[in-house]
Write an enzyme that holds these catalytic residues in place. Structure first.
Site, mmCIF file in Angstrom:
data_model
loop_
_atom_site.group_PDB
_atom_site.id
_atom_site.type_symbol
_atom_site.label_atom_id
_atom_site.label_comp_id
_atom_site.label_asym_id
_atom_site.label_seq_id
_atom_site.Cartn_x
_atom_site.Cartn_y
_atom_site.Cartn_z
ATOM 1 C CB VAL A 11 -17.071 20.612 -3.487
ATOM 2 C CG1 VAL A 11 -15.679 20.049 -3.722
ATOM 3 C CG2 VAL A 11 -17.660 21.105 -4.800
ATOM 4 C CB THR A 118 -13.669 27.079 -8.398
ATOM 5 O OG1 THR A 118 -14.248 25.781 -8.586
ATOM 6 C CG2 THR A 118 -13.395 27.721 -9.735
ATOM 7 C CD GLU A 153 -24.720 22.141 -6.478
ATOM 8 O OE1 GLU A 153 -25.927 22.411 -6.404
ATOM 9 O OE2 GLU A 153 -23.819 22.932 -6.138
ATOM 10 C CB CYS A 261 -20.335 26.437 -10.729
ATOM 11 S SG CYS A 261 -19.988 25.394 -9.301
HETATM 12 N N1 LIG Z 1 -21.152 23.130 -5.919
HETATM 13 C C1 LIG Z 1 -20.621 22.656 -7.047
HETATM 14 O O1 LIG Z 1 -21.294 22.071 -7.892
HETATM 15 C C2 LIG Z 1 -19.138 22.825 -7.300
HETATM 16 C C3 LIG Z 1 -18.535 22.069 -8.314
HETATM 17 C C4 LIG Z 1 -17.156 22.228 -8.540
HETATM 18 C C5 LIG Z 1 -16.434 23.125 -7.776
HETATM 19 N N2 LIG Z 1 -17.064 23.863 -6.822
HETATM 20 C C6 LIG Z 1 -16.248 24.776 -6.004
HETATM 21 O O2 LIG Z 1 -15.990 24.149 -4.752
HETATM 22 C C7 LIG Z 1 -15.951 25.143 -3.711
HETATM 23 C C8 LIG Z 1 -16.960 24.784 -2.642
HETATM 24 O O3 LIG Z 1 -18.243 24.853 -3.206
HETATM 25 P P1 LIG Z 1 -19.525 24.266 -2.451
HETATM 26 O O4 LIG Z 1 -20.652 24.382 -3.401
HETATM 27 O O5 LIG Z 1 -19.181 22.940 -1.863
HETATM 28 O O6 LIG Z 1 -19.681 25.344 -1.257
HETATM 29 P P2 LIG Z 1 -20.644 25.268 0.003
HETATM 30 O O7 LIG Z 1 -20.990 26.659 0.320
HETATM 31 O O8 LIG Z 1 -21.718 24.256 -0.216
HETATM 32 O O9 LIG Z 1 -19.716 24.672 1.169
HETATM 33 C C9 LIG Z 1 -18.654 25.377 1.743
HETATM 34 C C10 LIG Z 1 -18.481 24.894 3.177
HETATM 35 O O10 LIG Z 1 -17.257 25.427 3.705
HETATM 36 C C11 LIG Z 1 -17.469 25.771 5.056
HETATM 37 N N3 LIG Z 1 -16.419 26.726 5.471
HETATM 38 C C12 LIG Z 1 -16.277 28.026 5.121
HETATM 39 N N4 LIG Z 1 -15.172 28.547 5.673
HETATM 40 C C13 LIG Z 1 -14.587 27.554 6.371
HETATM 41 C C14 LIG Z 1 -13.391 27.454 7.150
HETATM 42 N N5 LIG Z 1 -12.545 28.484 7.288
HETATM 43 N N6 LIG Z 1 -13.115 26.273 7.733
HETATM 44 C C15 LIG Z 1 -13.945 25.216 7.592
HETATM 45 N N7 LIG Z 1 -15.064 25.240 6.874
HETATM 46 C C16 LIG Z 1 -15.380 26.391 6.257
HETATM 47 C C17 LIG Z 1 -18.889 26.314 5.094
HETATM 48 O O11 LIG Z 1 -19.431 26.292 6.391
HETATM 49 C C18 LIG Z 1 -19.589 25.347 4.125
HETATM 50 O O12 LIG Z 1 -20.115 24.221 4.797
HETATM 51 C C19 LIG Z 1 -16.217 26.485 -4.396
HETATM 52 O O13 LIG Z 1 -14.990 27.093 -4.709
HETATM 53 C C20 LIG Z 1 -16.932 26.090 -5.666
HETATM 54 O O14 LIG Z 1 -16.751 27.014 -6.701
HETATM 55 C C21 LIG Z 1 -18.385 23.717 -6.548
#
Ligand SMILES: NC(=O)c1ccc[n+]([C@@H]2O[C@H](COP(=O)([O-])OP(=O)(O)OC[C@H]3O[C@@H](n4cnc5c(N)ncnc54)[C@H](O)[C@@H]3O)[C@@H](O)[C@H]2O)c1
Length: 435
Positions: A11, A118, A153, A261
């Site tokens: 995201v 989320t 995704e 998700c």
């Molecule tokens: N993946 C999807 O399709 C999707 C769609 C909509 C919403 N979301 C929501 O978005 C959020 C992120 O999902 P994602 O799939 O991108 O996760 P992800 O695991 O791919 O990415 C999270 C990133 O955050 C970084 N991180 C963690 N703690 C940190 C901190 N304190 N400071 C800086 N960076 C930090 C991690 O190193 C990682 O690179 C979640 O809450 C998810 O539910 C995801």
């Protein structure tokens, strides 16, 4: 505007690249130093169609760092870090709170914090309290909003650049105005912005995912009934999807939803219900039905492994869906683990997820780039992800390569009768009893 995006995952990285594409100056912040180094060197840590081009095209306005000091002159800071399930299924909020705290140590007065992860209802209020406390020490303050992300995704760049809707949860007009300015380029030909309070916005994100999960689970329930009574779930899908009140989307029966998700968000909403002592029987059923479906498929597969004395099983597709390398909660994990537990040799092919799979199984399974090659001497072929490359197989070649004749089609891609003409037995989902 000058933006920071905390978290450079599926995201955060898409948000950062798309915001840079429309002219904002963006710094992505991530605690993972190797990810930051890779991004600054022009690499992309995930497979997402179109994202590499977008990142490289916008590199004059887009950079990455591990240093939260980048927030010092930001107009707005997005928080897009992970919210994985805790042991009890509730969302683990430690990363969101830690990110908010770190950013707040640097943010200038009047900065806007936008929670994009989320998060369960009330979390943005908690983030606002945290930010207020940290910033008060410097005599400054910020506005805090919730802005859920709905990208899929595999189609994330397109979804972000052309959103169906942009939901913002705000508590004051100034925050709404700032978000309208930031999103103006995505909101030109019609107003896609839906403005509401922060709690309703948080609930809207969970409601959307749980509704979609429920539709899938409903069709999966019916598919098992079809298998016993002899109906065809594909006909039922077409029959009900044509009803305008129902619509055609998310009605495909399969092996049960996976991904980063739906499973975690269904569990998190259930945990919220428990926390506030509110029974959510529909959401609970969507979760139970998904587990039932997954187990039902695996049981049929393991029955075939036993009856055929299978020693080698080929897998097509490891990612939880096509277009991504993401294997979080992928059905393939349960399927492959069941096969390995039974002492079966597994050979897999996936066009994007081999590296992710190697993190899970290392060399406990074998990997091939070419779909037909994994079928060599296989007793059973299991198709788990509907990548385009698996849609029109050369069945004659596959039948020649395989030792056995069973094709387990977890995505209803193939026509049983067509496979029969090659001497193959197709087991699919809800299309009449196969074995
Ligand atoms: N993946 C999807 O399709 C999707 C769609 C909509 C919403 N979301 C929501 O978005 C959020 C992120 O999902 P994602 O799939 O991108 O996760 P992800 O695991 O791919 O990415 C999270 C990133 O955050 C970084 N991180 C963690 N703690 C940190 C901190 N304190 N400071 C800086 N960076 C930090 C991690 O190193 C990682 O690179 C979640 O809450 C998810 O539910 C995801």
């Amino acid at each position: 505007m000058k933006l920071c995006v905390v978290g450079s995952g599926y995201v955060g990285l898409v948000t950062a690249a798309c915001m840079a594409e429309v002219g904002h100056h963006v710094i992505g912040i991530d605690i993972d130093a190797s990810k930051v180094a890779l991004l600054n060197a022009g690499g992309i840590p995930i497979y997402e169609p179109g994202l590499d081009d977008l990142v490289s095209k916008n590199k004059s306005r887009l950079s990455f760092t591990t240093d939260y000091a980048a927030c010092a002159d930001a107009d707005a800071v997005f928080i897009a870090v992970g919210t994985p399930p805790d042991e009890d299924g509730s969302a683990d909020l430690q990363y969101v709170i830690a990110a908010a705290r770190s950013a707040a140590s640097y943010m200038p007065d009047g900065c806007l914090v936008i929670v994009k992860s989320t998060v369960p209802v009330g979390t943005t209020d908690a983030v606002a309290d945290e930010v207020k406390q940290v910033m008060a020490k410097r005599g400054v303050s910020a506005h805090v909003a919730f802005n859920p992300e709905f990208l899929r995704e595999g189609n994330a760049v397109g979804d972000f650049l052309k959103p169906d809707r942009i939901i913002i949860g705000v508590e004051d007009d100034a925050t709404e105005a700032a978000l309208r300015r930031m999103y103006a380029a995505f909101n030109r030909n019609r107003d896609r912005m839906i403005v509401m309070d922060r709690r309703s916005a948080e609930l809207s994100k969970y409601a959307a995912n749980c509704m979609l999960a429920t539709r899938i689970s409903f069709m999966n329930d019916l598919s098992r009934l079809c298998d016993v009574v002899g109906g065809d779930i594909e006909s039922v899908r077409r029959g009900i999807g044509s009803d305008e009140r129902i619509g055609p989307h998310f009605l495909y029966a399969g092996i049960g939803y996976g991904g980063s998700c739906f499973p975690k968000d269904v569990q998190a909403l259930l945990a919220t219900g428990e926390q506030y002592d509110v029974d959510l029987p529909m959401v609970s059923a969507a979760w139970q039905a998904n587990k039932t479906q997954r187990q039902w498929f695996i049981q049929r597969l393991m029955d075939a492994v036993k009856s055929q004395g299978a020693k080698k099983v080929a897998i097509w597709g490891l990612a939880f869906k096509p277009g991504t390398d993401d294997m979080r909660e992928a059905p393939s994990i349960d399927v492959v683990n069941a096969l390995l537990d039974a002492g079966v040799q597994v050979v897999a092919c996936d066009p994007a997820a081999t590296a992710s799979a190697q993190e899970i199984w290392g060399n406990r399974i074998a990997y091939e780039n070419e779909p037909n090659a994994v079928c060599n001497d296989a007793d059973i072929l299991v198709v788990l992800t509907e990548w385009l490359m698996f849609r029109e197989p050369d069945w004659s070649d596959i039948a020649n390569r395989m030792a056995g004749s069973y094709i387990f089609d977890a995505r209803n891609l193939y026509v049983k009768e067509e496979l029969q003409s090659y001497g193959l037995s197709c087991v699919n989902i809800g299309r009449g009893k196969s074995i």
